[in-house]
Design a protein around this motif. Structure first.
Motif, PDB file in Angstrom:
ATOM      1  N   LEU A  44       0.758  -1.181  -0.043  1.00 34.23           N
ATOM      2  CA  LEU A  44      -0.032  -0.092   0.034  1.00 34.23           C
ATOM      3  C   LEU A  44       0.812   1.471  -0.103  1.00 34.23           C
ATOM      4  O   LEU A  44       0.614   2.224  -0.716  1.00 34.23           O
ATOM      5  CB  LEU A  44      -0.973  -0.051   1.137  1.00 34.23           C
ATOM      6  CG  LEU A  44      -1.475   1.272   1.780  1.00 34.23           C
ATOM      7  CD1 LEU A  44      -2.604   1.676   0.471  1.00 34.23           C
ATOM      8  CD2 LEU A  44      -2.297   1.209   2.774  1.00 34.23           C
ATOM      9  N   ARG A  45       1.834   1.195   0.646  1.00 31.46           N
ATOM     10  CA  ARG A  45       2.669   2.575   0.999  1.00 31.46           C
ATOM     11  C   ARG A  45       3.557   2.590  -0.161  1.00 31.46           C
ATOM     12  O   ARG A  45       3.543   3.761  -0.836  1.00 31.46           O
ATOM     13  CB  ARG A  45       3.723   2.203   2.236  1.00 31.46           C
ATOM     14  CG  ARG A  45       3.501   3.128   3.315  1.00 31.46           C
ATOM     15  CD  ARG A  45       4.707   3.077   4.332  1.00 31.46           C
ATOM     16  NE  ARG A  45       5.323   2.087   4.372  1.00 31.46           N
ATOM     17  CZ  ARG A  45       5.177   0.971   5.039  1.00 31.46           C
ATOM     18  NH1 ARG A  45       4.228   0.921   5.908  1.00 31.46           N
ATOM     19  NH2 ARG A  45       6.225  -0.014   5.168  1.00 31.46           N
ATOM     20  N   LYS A  46       4.019   1.691  -0.963  1.00 32.00           N
ATOM     21  CA  LYS A  46       4.827   1.461  -2.042  1.00 32.00           C
ATOM     22  C   LYS A  46       3.803   2.155  -3.236  1.00 32.00           C
ATOM     23  O   LYS A  46       4.367   3.001  -3.817  1.00 32.00           O
ATOM     24  CB  LYS A  46       5.124   0.301  -2.524  1.00 32.00           C
ATOM     25  CG  LYS A  46       6.733   0.199  -2.821  1.00 32.00           C
ATOM     26  CD  LYS A  46       7.043  -1.162  -3.057  1.00 32.00           C
ATOM     27  CE  LYS A  46       6.709  -1.889  -4.005  1.00 32.00           C
ATOM     28  NZ  LYS A  46       7.316  -3.383  -4.064  1.00 32.00           N
ATOM     29  N   PHE A  47       2.632   1.803  -3.424  1.00 34.91           N
ATOM     30  CA  PHE A  47       1.770   1.872  -4.427  1.00 34.91           C
ATOM     31  C   PHE A  47       1.420   3.505  -4.245  1.00 34.91           C
ATOM     32  O   PHE A  47       1.461   4.207  -5.256  1.00 34.91           O
ATOM     33  CB  PHE A  47       0.615   1.304  -4.622  1.00 34.91           C
ATOM     34  CG  PHE A  47      -0.110   1.517  -5.611  1.00 34.91           C
ATOM     35  CD1 PHE A  47      -0.090   0.789  -6.792  1.00 34.91           C
ATOM     36  CD2 PHE A  47      -1.431   2.195  -5.615  1.00 34.91           C
ATOM     37  CE1 PHE A  47      -0.927   1.289  -7.778  1.00 34.91           C
ATOM     38  CE2 PHE A  47      -2.378   2.597  -6.504  1.00 34.91           C
ATOM     39  CZ  PHE A  47      -1.976   2.153  -7.836  1.00 34.91           C
ATOM     40  N   GLU A  48       1.081   3.961  -2.979  1.00 33.79           N
ATOM     41  CA  GLU A  48       0.711   5.420  -3.062  1.00 33.79           C
ATOM     42  C   GLU A  48       2.037   6.256  -3.307  1.00 33.79           C
ATOM     43  O   GLU A  48       1.672   7.130  -4.004  1.00 33.79           O
ATOM     44  CB  GLU A  48       0.132   5.616  -1.389  1.00 33.79           C
ATOM     45  CG  GLU A  48      -1.129   5.182  -1.223  1.00 33.79           C
ATOM     46  CD  GLU A  48      -1.682   5.597  -0.014  1.00 33.79           C
ATOM     47  OE1 GLU A  48      -0.922   5.560   1.170  1.00 33.79           O
ATOM     48  OE2 GLU A  48      -3.017   6.083   0.055  1.00 33.79           O
ATOM     49  N   ASP A  49       3.096   5.926  -2.881  1.00 31.55           N
ATOM     50  CA  ASP A  49       4.191   6.745  -3.208  1.00 31.55           C
ATOM     51  C   ASP A  49       4.234   6.686  -4.867  1.00 31.55           C
ATOM     52  O   ASP A  49       4.571   7.902  -5.276  1.00 31.55           O
ATOM     53  CB  ASP A  49       5.522   6.053  -2.777  1.00 31.55           C
ATOM     54  CG  ASP A  49       5.600   6.100  -1.189  1.00 31.55           C
ATOM     55  OD1 ASP A  49       4.756   7.026  -0.573  1.00 31.55           O
ATOM     56  OD2 ASP A  49       6.547   5.468  -0.335  1.00 31.55           O
ATOM     57  N   ASN A  50       4.066   5.610  -5.516  1.00 33.02           N
ATOM     58  CA  ASN A  50       4.438   5.420  -6.804  1.00 33.02           C
ATOM     59  C   ASN A  50       3.301   6.459  -7.443  1.00 33.02           C
ATOM     60  O   ASN A  50       3.590   6.980  -8.419  1.00 33.02           O
ATOM     61  CB  ASN A  50       4.093   4.072  -7.350  1.00 33.02           C
ATOM     62  CG  ASN A  50       4.935   3.676  -8.524  1.00 33.02           C
ATOM     63  OD1 ASN A  50       5.447   4.485  -8.907  1.00 33.02           O
ATOM     64  ND2 ASN A  50       4.897   2.338  -8.672  1.00 33.02           N
ATOM     65  N   PHE A  51       2.111   6.153  -7.041  1.00 33.57           N
ATOM     66  CA  PHE A  51       0.987   6.910  -7.482  1.00 33.57           C
ATOM     67  C   PHE A  51       1.069   8.464  -7.606  1.00 33.57           C
ATOM     68  O   PHE A  51       0.890   9.245  -8.575  1.00 33.57           O
ATOM     69  CB  PHE A  51      -0.302   6.457  -6.894  1.00 33.57           C
ATOM     70  CG  PHE A  51      -1.555   7.070  -7.369  1.00 33.57           C
ATOM     71  CD1 PHE A  51      -2.276   6.406  -8.570  1.00 33.57           C
ATOM     72  CD2 PHE A  51      -2.169   8.039  -7.085  1.00 33.57           C
ATOM     73  CE1 PHE A  51      -3.250   7.124  -9.303  1.00 33.57           C
ATOM     74  CE2 PHE A  51      -3.303   8.857  -7.453  1.00 33.57           C
ATOM     75  CZ  PHE A  51      -3.967   8.185  -8.667  1.00 33.57           C
ATOM     76  N   TRP A  52       1.390   9.047  -6.375  1.00 34.91           N
ATOM     77  CA  TRP A  52       1.475  10.365  -6.069  1.00 34.91           C
ATOM     78  C   TRP A  52       2.954  10.704  -6.824  1.00 34.91           C
ATOM     79  O   TRP A  52       2.999  12.237  -6.379  1.00 34.91           O
ATOM     80  CB  TRP A  52       1.464  10.698  -4.590  1.00 34.91           C
ATOM     81  CG  TRP A  52       0.142  10.506  -3.959  1.00 34.91           C
ATOM     82  CD1 TRP A  52      -0.476   9.444  -3.411  1.00 34.91           C
ATOM     83  CD2 TRP A  52      -1.440  10.955  -4.643  1.00 34.91           C
ATOM     84  NE1 TRP A  52      -1.586   9.320  -3.057  1.00 34.91           N
ATOM     85  CE2 TRP A  52      -2.212  10.372  -4.037  1.00 34.91           C
ATOM     86  CE3 TRP A  52      -1.581  11.762  -5.421  1.00 34.91           C
ATOM     87  CZ2 TRP A  52      -3.664  10.414  -4.100  1.00 34.91           C
ATOM     88  CZ3 TRP A  52      -2.945  12.248  -5.682  1.00 34.91           C
ATOM     89  CH2 TRP A  52      -3.756  11.662  -5.000  1.00 34.91           C
ATOM     90  N   ASP A  87       2.868   8.833 -15.153  1.00 37.40           N
ATOM     91  CA  ASP A  87       1.662   8.824 -15.963  1.00 37.40           C
ATOM     92  C   ASP A  87       0.700   7.473 -15.681  1.00 37.40           C
ATOM     93  O   ASP A  87       1.318   6.190 -15.444  1.00 37.40           O
ATOM     94  CB  ASP A  87       2.141   8.645 -17.565  1.00 37.40           C
ATOM     95  CG  ASP A  87       0.941   8.471 -18.524  1.00 37.40           C
ATOM     96  OD1 ASP A  87       0.079   9.219 -18.324  1.00 37.40           O
ATOM     97  OD2 ASP A  87       1.155   7.484 -19.373  1.00 37.40           O
ATOM     98  N   LEU A  88      -0.410   7.774 -15.515  1.00 36.85           N
ATOM     99  CA  LEU A  88      -1.648   6.786 -15.254  1.00 36.85           C
ATOM    100  C   LEU A  88      -1.371   5.673 -16.077  1.00 36.85           C
ATOM    101  O   LEU A  88      -1.540   4.225 -15.713  1.00 36.85           O
ATOM    102  CB  LEU A  88      -3.112   7.509 -14.974  1.00 36.85           C
ATOM    103  CG  LEU A  88      -2.964   8.363 -14.002  1.00 36.85           C
ATOM    104  CD1 LEU A  88      -4.738   8.650 -13.748  1.00 36.85           C
ATOM    105  CD2 LEU A  88      -2.482   7.806 -12.589  1.00 36.85           C
ATOM    106  N   ASN A  89      -1.366   5.681 -17.426  1.00 38.89           N
ATOM    107  CA  ASN A  89      -1.165   4.689 -18.319  1.00 38.89           C
ATOM    108  C   ASN A  89      -0.073   3.764 -17.945  1.00 38.89           C
ATOM    109  O   ASN A  89       0.054   2.554 -17.890  1.00 38.89           O
ATOM    110  CB  ASN A  89      -1.456   5.192 -19.786  1.00 38.89           C
ATOM    111  CG  ASN A  89      -2.580   5.800 -20.506  1.00 38.89           C
ATOM    112  OD1 ASN A  89      -3.466   4.899 -20.215  1.00 38.89           O
ATOM    113  ND2 ASN A  89      -2.727   6.862 -20.948  1.00 38.89           N
ATOM    114  N   GLN A  90       1.015   4.357 -17.777  1.00 42.88           N
ATOM    115  CA  GLN A  90       2.329   3.778 -17.633  1.00 42.88           C
ATOM    116  C   GLN A  90       2.161   3.095 -16.152  1.00 42.88           C
ATOM    117  O   GLN A  90       2.540   1.691 -16.103  1.00 42.88           O
ATOM    118  CB  GLN A  90       3.465   4.818 -17.195  1.00 42.88           C
ATOM    119  CG  GLN A  90       4.853   4.327 -16.880  1.00 42.88           C
ATOM    120  CD  GLN A  90       5.397   3.467 -17.907  1.00 42.88           C
ATOM    121  OE1 GLN A  90       5.200   3.825 -19.211  1.00 42.88           O
ATOM    122  NE2 GLN A  90       5.844   2.246 -17.672  1.00 42.88           N
ATOM    123  N   LEU A  91       1.349   3.635 -15.209  1.00 43.96           N
ATOM    124  CA  LEU A  91       1.385   2.902 -14.029  1.00 43.96           C
ATOM    125  C   LEU A  91       0.426   1.663 -14.006  1.00 43.96           C
ATOM    126  O   LEU A  91       0.642   0.548 -13.432  1.00 43.96           O
ATOM    127  CB  LEU A  91       0.697   3.834 -12.886  1.00 43.96           C
ATOM    128  CG  LEU A  91       0.493   3.330 -11.463  1.00 43.96           C
ATOM    129  CD1 LEU A  91       1.797   3.181 -11.054  1.00 43.96           C
ATOM    130  CD2 LEU A  91      -0.456   4.454 -10.571  1.00 43.96           C
TER     131      LEU A  91
END
Lengths: 225, 239
Positions: free
Chosen positions: A50-58, A62-66
């Protein structure tokens, strides 16, 4: 004395019912510890991803890349599955011909995210009900074994002419093993249940918050365009 | 995803099994309750009876010791003042009180010739005391066995309806060290033959006083139980 009161002989000499209770409690304890360890590992892992994904997201990726990164990772679990469900639905609806109402797109997106969320909630809380029932029931089972064992010990005492403490002591000692086992199974289960349900709740509320935030981002995007 | 889940479950099962095996091992090894040998100290009761010693030992040394120190006060002042004048010529008043306290410590060594006599007295007094203690001890033992005998007989005595309060029959019971009753005879009749017979029957019914075997000291048995006189009274079943 030695062979009279060894643990094995106490258990072996117990009544069949008390033996059954002990066996049941022993297996309950083993299974509940399996759950405890597994849940501990799972929840720790979930909090970490969760922490990793949130860091990545914020981080402004680019959302497509994610989306593609998440799909490439293989295991789609936790927040990334929520994100993927929402994003996929959003793109699918938005790419349809122009006569799609933006509100309908948002509605569909939110619905699919809600489904993913509820799946994640179920995953977070899996096995916790078992821990809860071990925690609440095993003391009673142990107590039942003890009461039964003591009952038998006293019933045996009634037929003895010269009753001494030594005639009942092994029976009571053997019966009390059942209570001890019940408590042994219950105490870790109670602690684990409380701790894990609290952390599952907090992880789930983070998921919910993220879903809200993500839907607001998508909302901005569809209305801004 | 699937493989990851399986691995957490495998780890969990392994951890759980190891934990339980460890707990069981611990329980089995440390199960034995510690056996602390509790030493039960038998109560030691000390009976101190020194009345004879006080009367004999105290007055004796006094008359012997008294006359001896009398001449000393005369002899002592003579040697004492002699060394004194050299270092202290001026403070004379000091030697004056000295001769008085000096003879007192001398009192102890003086009765030396009487010491043997004293010791003898002490020894004899001690022996006397021991004897007295032994006798009273025997008496105590005998009393407890008497109670036992009374109890046994009272349990076996059925008084005849003709028994009256003022009746009294004295029996002579002969016993052997096994507690077996050898013979019972009426020493003093109550005047009511049924009552006499019921008392005799009670003793015969007991037949053997098992506990008398436990008397270790044959002297106690010979003294108190070989020929036992029992008085039967119907009023309170006290014999």
């Amino acid at each position: 004395m030695n062979d009279h009161l060894s643990l094995w002989s106490l258990i072996a000499n117990a009544t069949l019912l008390v033996q059954f209770v002990m066996l049941l409690l022993f297996f309950a304890s083993i299974v509940s510890w399996v759950m405890i360890v597994q849940r501990g590992l799972y929840l720790r892992n979930a909090a970490h991803t969760l922490r990793k994904f949130e860091d990545n997201f914020w981080s402004g990726i680019d959302l497509n890349q994610l989306y593609h990164d998440c799909g490439a990772q293989g295991s789609v679990e936790g927040l990334s599955s929520v994100f993927r469900a929402g994003f996929r639905e959003f793109n699918r609806l938005a790419q349809q011909k122009s006569h799609v109402d933006p509100d309908t797109v948002m509605e569909g997106t939110e619905r699919s995210m809600r489904v993913a969320l509820s799946r994640e909630e179920e995953r977070l809380n899996r096995n916790l009900p078992f821990l809860a029932s071990v925690a609440s029931v095993s003391p009673y089972i142990g107590l039942f074994g003890t009461v039964w064992g003591i009952m038998n010990a006293f019933r045996g005492l009634a037929t003895v002419q010269q009753a001494t403490l030594a005639t009942v002591a092994p029976g009571i000692s053997e019966a009390l093993i059942a209570t001890a086992m019940g408590l042994f199974a219950a105490i870790p289960a109670v602690l684990a249940y409380n701790r894990y349900s609290a952390s599952a709740d907090s992880i789930y509320s983070s998921y919910e918050t993220f879903a809200e935030e993500f839907s607001s981002i998508l909302h901005r995007r569809i209305h801004g365009d | 995803m699937f493989s990851g889940k399986v691995s957490t479950y495998t780890v969990a099962i392994l951890v759980s099994l190891l934990l339980h095996a460890g707990v069981v091992m611990l329980m089995v090894w440390h199960w034995e309750p510690e056996h602390k040998q509790r030493k039960v100290a038998p109560p030691k009761y000390v009976q101190a009876k020194l009345m004879t010693l006080q009367q004999k030992a105290k007055p004796q040394p006094k008359p012997v010791a008294k006359p001896k120190p009398k001449p000393k006060p005369v002899a002592k002042p003579a040697p004492k003042p002699k060394p004194k004048p050299a270092p202290k010529p001026a403070p004379k008043p000091a030697p004056k009180p000295k001769p008085v306290p000096k003879p007192e410590p001398k009192l102890a060594p003086k009765p030396e010739p009487d010491k043997k006599q004293l010791q003898q007295q002490l020894a004899s007094a001690l022996a006397e005391e021991e004897e007295f203690l032994a006798a009273s001890n025997e008496e105590e033992i005998a009393a407890s066995y008497h109670d036992y005998i009374f109890e046994r007989i009272a349990a076996n005595w059925s008084r005849p309806p003709s028994a009256r309060r003022e009746m009294e029959v004295e029996l002579l019971v002969q016993l052997v060290p096994t507690g077996q009753v050898i013979s019972v005879s009426v020493v003093r009749s109550s005047g009511n033959s049924a009552f006499d017979r019921s008392a005799e029957q009670a003793v015969h019914k007991v037949g053997r006083f098992e506990k008398l075997k436990e008397i270790e000291n044959p002297r106690v048995f010979d003294k108190y139980f070989r020929r036992l006189t029992l008085v039967f009274r119907p009023d309170d079943l006290r014999l």
